[in-house]
Design a protein around this motif. Sequence first.
Motif, PDB file in Angstrom:
ATOM      1  N   LYS A   1       0.864  -1.174   0.000  1.00 52.14           N
ATOM      2  CA  LYS A   1       0.000   0.000   0.000  1.00 52.14           C
ATOM      3  C   LYS A   1       0.902   1.225   0.000  1.00 52.14           C
ATOM      4  O   LYS A   1       1.754   1.375   0.860  1.00 52.14           O
ATOM      5  CB  LYS A   1      -0.926  -0.005   1.212  1.00 52.14           C
ATOM      6  N   HIS A   2       0.710   2.093  -0.967  1.00 55.41           N
ATOM      7  CA  HIS A   2       1.564   3.260  -1.130  1.00 55.41           C
ATOM      8  C   HIS A   2       0.720   4.515  -0.966  1.00 55.41           C
ATOM      9  O   HIS A   2      -0.319   4.654  -1.583  1.00 55.41           O
ATOM     10  CB  HIS A   2       2.190   3.229  -2.523  1.00 55.41           C
ATOM     11  N   TYR A   3       1.191   5.414  -0.129  1.00 53.45           N
ATOM     12  CA  TYR A   3       0.473   6.662   0.095  1.00 53.45           C
ATOM     13  C   TYR A   3       1.496   7.761   0.324  1.00 53.45           C
ATOM     14  O   TYR A   3       2.377   7.629   1.160  1.00 53.45           O
ATOM     15  CB  TYR A   3      -0.453   6.537   1.303  1.00 53.45           C
TER      16      TYR A   3
ATOM     17  N   MET B   1      -5.745   2.769   1.232  1.00 57.17           N
ATOM     18  CA  MET B   1      -4.291   2.659   1.374  1.00 57.17           C
ATOM     19  C   MET B   1      -3.821   3.103   2.757  1.00 57.17           C
ATOM     20  O   MET B   1      -2.687   2.858   3.128  1.00 57.17           O
ATOM     21  CB  MET B   1      -3.602   3.554   0.338  1.00 57.17           C
ATOM     22  N   ARG B   2      -4.669   3.791   3.456  1.00 65.81           N
ATOM     23  CA  ARG B   2      -4.290   4.351   4.754  1.00 65.81           C
ATOM     24  C   ARG B   2      -5.554   4.481   5.600  1.00 65.81           C
ATOM     25  O   ARG B   2      -6.673   4.389   5.082  1.00 65.81           O
ATOM     26  CB  ARG B   2      -3.652   5.718   4.577  1.00 65.81           C
ATOM     27  N   PRO B   3      -5.401   4.708   6.896  1.00 67.65           N
ATOM     28  CA  PRO B   3      -6.600   4.937   7.709  1.00 67.65           C
ATOM     29  C   PRO B   3      -7.340   6.190   7.230  1.00 67.65           C
ATOM     30  O   PRO B   3      -6.723   7.186   6.860  1.00 67.65           O
ATOM     31  CB  PRO B   3      -6.039   5.157   9.121  1.00 67.65           C
ATOM     32  N   VAL B   4      -8.657   6.120   7.209  1.00 71.62           N
ATOM     33  CA  VAL B   4      -9.505   7.238   6.803  1.00 71.62           C
ATOM     34  C   VAL B   4     -10.169   7.780   8.067  1.00 71.62           C
ATOM     35  O   VAL B   4     -10.772   7.028   8.823  1.00 71.62           O
ATOM     36  CB  VAL B   4     -10.568   6.775   5.775  1.00 71.62           C
ATOM     37  N   LEU B   5     -10.039   9.090   8.274  1.00 70.83           N
ATOM     38  CA  LEU B   5     -10.611   9.697   9.469  1.00 70.83           C
ATOM     39  C   LEU B   5     -12.060  10.078   9.219  1.00 70.83           C
ATOM     40  O   LEU B   5     -12.363  10.921   8.376  1.00 70.83           O
ATOM     41  CB  LEU B   5      -9.817  10.945   9.885  1.00 70.83           C
ATOM     42  N   VAL B   6     -12.951   9.432   9.961  1.00 66.47           N
ATOM     43  CA  VAL B   6     -14.377   9.739   9.932  1.00 66.47           C
ATOM     44  C   VAL B   6     -14.748  10.162  11.343  1.00 66.47           C
ATOM     45  O   VAL B   6     -14.513   9.424  12.302  1.00 66.47           O
ATOM     46  CB  VAL B   6     -15.213   8.516   9.478  1.00 66.47           C
TER      47      VAL B   6
ATOM     48  N   ARG C   1      -6.913   9.381  -3.709  1.00 69.14           N
ATOM     49  CA  ARG C   1      -6.124   9.788  -2.534  1.00 69.14           C
ATOM     50  C   ARG C   1      -6.301   8.773  -1.406  1.00 69.14           C
ATOM     51  O   ARG C   1      -5.509   8.727  -0.481  1.00 69.14           O
ATOM     52  CB  ARG C   1      -6.553  11.166  -2.036  1.00 69.14           C
ATOM     53  N   LEU C   2      -7.343   7.945  -1.526  1.00 69.06           N
ATOM     54  CA  LEU C   2      -7.645   6.942  -0.505  1.00 69.06           C
ATOM     55  C   LEU C   2      -7.532   5.509  -1.020  1.00 69.06           C
ATOM     56  O   LEU C   2      -7.138   4.611  -0.289  1.00 69.06           O
ATOM     57  CB  LEU C   2      -9.063   7.149   0.044  1.00 69.06           C
ATOM     58  N   ILE C   3      -7.919   5.297  -2.277  1.00 68.68           N
ATOM     59  CA  ILE C   3      -7.997   3.954  -2.854  1.00 68.68           C
ATOM     60  C   ILE C   3      -7.217   3.947  -4.172  1.00 68.68           C
ATOM     61  O   ILE C   3      -7.440   4.796  -5.026  1.00 68.68           O
ATOM     62  CB  ILE C   3      -9.465   3.565  -3.135  1.00 68.68           C
ATOM     63  N   ALA C   4      -6.356   2.968  -4.330  1.00 64.05           N
ATOM     64  CA  ALA C   4      -5.490   2.940  -5.520  1.00 64.05           C
ATOM     65  C   ALA C   4      -6.110   2.208  -6.705  1.00 64.05           C
ATOM     66  O   ALA C   4      -6.876   1.263  -6.543  1.00 64.05           O
ATOM     67  CB  ALA C   4      -4.163   2.284  -5.166  1.00 64.05           C
ATOM     68  N   GLY C   5      -5.755   2.677  -7.897  1.00 70.51           N
ATOM     69  CA  GLY C   5      -5.995   1.991  -9.156  1.00 70.51           C
ATOM     70  C   GLY C   5      -7.407   1.529  -9.443  1.00 70.51           C
ATOM     71  O   GLY C   5      -8.361   2.283  -9.332  1.00 70.51           O
ATOM     72  N   ARG C   6      -7.508   0.267  -9.868  1.00 66.18           N
ATOM     73  CA  ARG C   6      -8.794  -0.283 -10.287  1.00 66.18           C
ATOM     74  C   ARG C   6      -9.790  -0.382  -9.139  1.00 66.18           C
ATOM     75  O   ARG C   6     -10.995  -0.399  -9.368  1.00 66.18           O
ATOM     76  CB  ARG C   6      -8.595  -1.633 -10.934  1.00 66.18           C
TER      77      ARG C   6
END
Length: 171
Positions: A15-17, A90-95, A131-136
């Motif tokens: 996972k790359h961010y 790809m990373r934690p999402v702040l909700v 910015r949160l989910i990569a590619g396909r």
Amino acid sequence: MLKVVGTDKVESVVKHYTPTSTDKERTTVAVKDLSRGAQFVLWSIRKWVQGKTRQIDMSKSFSEAYEMAGVPEAVEVLEEMMALLATTTMRPVLVECPCSEVLSTDEVLLLRSLRALQFGHVEAGRQRVERLIAGRLANAFCRTADVYVHCLQRVGLSLNKMASLTLATQQ
């Protein structure tokens, strides 16, 4: 973990961010300044996360709210959209919690992506969600999110209208 078919070697998903200067935890965007549709979507996202975190079945709350809004069919799509988000980021999402009066940067990013999709700007929506989910996987999220926001649009729940406008005049 993913296993490569045909070998004994196990490889993990990378996972790359890369953070940018706009990635911070909270914004000054107030919930009260959002359109009715955006507030409904934000409430849904926050309640979904709260339910999963506390292991509470939110299906009755969602069914009632979406029935009252006139879009009971959107509940299943919301569930799918949020499950994709929860499992592919790809990373934690702040909700934020449902009672928070301001939005996190990630919530603003999600709402902007959904708004772009609702108005037919698929590429812009996909670029934002990347910015949160990569590619396909971003494409898969956008396909589901597109169905969701168009369900809401059919009953007048726009993510684009401002809740209130103020005109500043000189005297």
